[in-house]
Design an enzyme around this catalytic site. Structure first.
Site: not given
Length: 484
Positions: A289, A58-59, A338, A201, A462
């Site tokens: 990939g 799961y996930g 995702a 990536y 800031h």
């Protein structure tokens, strides 16, 4: 119910031989990744009877083998690197790295989240089935579990089978000499030398992490720079920082062959002229990939064909050519993200429940967790021009941002793209620490059609990195205070 595709609804009389598999359900969800489990929960919240079938964990890949464990490894690598590179701040330390313990901690994070997914599904009333689902016809699926097989009848189906690593012929991962990203996240010891095949990536995230842990990393990439899907100025910042961490790059080369050698591997690369080189390492990490996993659910039984890119064609609500069957996530097209899958899951569930809902992929942020991080949303300058806009661009370098200076992260920028005529924000590209968090402001601006004056006129705390967004928007209006 009829056997063929002319069937009109689920049967209540299916004979099951596997425990825990209901005879019928209103909504069958195949795959419990970030698309499938979200779709299941939302459908249940909307009053539908839902059965969620998952064959692994799961996930999905994101939670178990990708997004979450890789970010945990990256965090550990960052801690190790910062602890040993702060002498100029007056901070010195000697550390030891126990990769096995780091992996155990990473696994504990994953276990906590996967357990949470199961709990959320059960709390919503979703029936969970551990098994493999494959369509038999329009309204039936065969469910295979450890206990046997069963036939499940359904009224609607949502297919969320995700994606898997692309295998380079001859470089199929074996978990010892050739690793995929999942293998890399399960290592119990740190490799002294690692060849990474691919500088996209995934390759760049893991190359940087292992370099920070002390591994000598050589990355092989066929293109002429890292992150070839991004603009040159973005790729350059990430590449130069990776080089500082010790990553060596071999661009314009492909992995041609390999062989075991001296308790490791010897990888042969080849450039476009046919010249070869050999790289020795403890292992090679193959990250070329990902591809959609469209062949696991027997979509052919429903007459669903793939497009020329290998994805399942869908409409604005995720429907396939079969009106009662939806496809979401990685199998439904780029980008393979995702959060895109989760978003599509909610849309599909709403559509099944009869609610108005439609996909809008123009506002789909993306992030790469390199150092610095890269995050984008909306259009680039060139994409805006191709779409018919007259783009105006504002840019804020991090060298002029006080917070970036205090965290020693000035190699980056924020770039905001807008329509010159209306000043409506069209997109942004961010290269900065926590860019994955900063991009949320841009995504919201795109969602509400905000203009440059809104971004530039919003008071930002800031000192923060987010001030760079405000300054970039002001720069696009020729009103920037801290850049010129």
């Amino acid at each position: 119910m009829e056997e063929g595709t002319g069937s009109t609804g689920p049967s209540k009389a299916s004979a099951n031989t596997a425990d825990g598999v209901p005879a019928s359900t209103e909504v069958l969800v195949i795959g419990a990744g970030p698309g499938g489990y979200v779709a299941a929960i939302r459908a249940a919240q909307l009053g539908l009877e839902v059965t969620l079938v998952e064959k692994d964990a799961y996930g999905g890949t994101c939670l178990n083998d990708g997004c979450i464990p890789s970010k945990a490894l990256i965090h550990g690598a960052d801690v190790a690197h910062e602890a040993t590179t702060a002498e100029h701040l007056g901070i010195s330390a000697e550390i030891s790295i126990d990769v096995d313990r780091l992996t155990d901690w990473k696994d504990s994070v994953v276990d906590q989240l996967t357990g949470g997914v199961e709990s959320l599904c059960r709390a919503a009333g979703v029936t969970l089935v551990d098994g493999h689902a494959a369509f038999v016809d329009d309204h039936r699926a065969r469910i295979s579990t450890d206990d046997g097989e069963a036939t499940l009848s359904f009224e609607y189906a949502i297919v969320a089978t995700g994606s898997r690593p692309i295998e380079i012929p001859g470089f199929e991962p074996d978990g010892e000499y050739l690793l995929d990203s999942s293998d890399a996240l399960e290592l119990s010891t740190r490799p002294d030398e690692l060849v990474v095949i691919g500088a996209g990536y995934i390759g760049m995230e893991l190359s940087t992490a292992f370099a920070k842990l002390g591994t000598d990393v050589t990355a092989v990439e066929m293109f002429d720079d890292v992150l070839p899907m991004y603009d040159d100025d973005i790729s350059r910042v990430v590449r130069e920082q990776a080089v500082e961490y010790g990553v060596e790059f071999r661009f314009g080369e492909r992995a041609a062959d390999w062989e075991p050698a001296d308790d490791g591997v010897l990888v042969t690369t080849e450039d476009e002229d046919g010249a070869t080189a050999q790289l020795a390492a403890d292992a090679a990490l193959v990250v070329a990939g990902r591809e959609p996993a469209t062949d696991t659910a027997n979509l052919e039984a429903l007459g669903i064909e793939l497009d020329e890119d290998g994805f399942v064609p869908t409409d604005a609500q995720g429907r396939t050519v079969r009106d009662h069957v939806f496809a979401i996530g990685d199998i439904a097209g780029e980008p393979m993200l995702a959060h895109k899958a989760s978003y599509e899951g909610e849309i599909a569930a709403a559509a099944i429940a009869g609610q108005p809902a439609a996909l809008d992929h123009e506002v789909m942020p993306a992030a790469v967790f390199t150092d610095p991080e890269v995050a984008t949303a909306g259009l680039t300058r060139d994409e805006a021009a191709d779409a018919g806009y007259d783009p105006v661009v504002g840019r804020m370098p991090l060298q002029a941002n006080g917070r970036a200076l205090t965290v020693e992260a000035t190699d980056g920028f924020v770039r905001v793209v807008a329509d010159a005529a209306t000043e409506r924000v069209l997109g942004a590209q961010i290269v900065a620490p926590n860019a994955s968090e900063l991009i949320g402001e841009i995504a919201l601006a795109l969602e509400v059609s905000a203009d440059l004056s809104t971004l530039a006129g919003t008071v930002h705390t800031h000192p923060t990195l987010s001030e760079a967004i405000m300054e970039a928007a002001a720069d696009a209006r020729d009103e920037a205070i801290h850049t010129r």
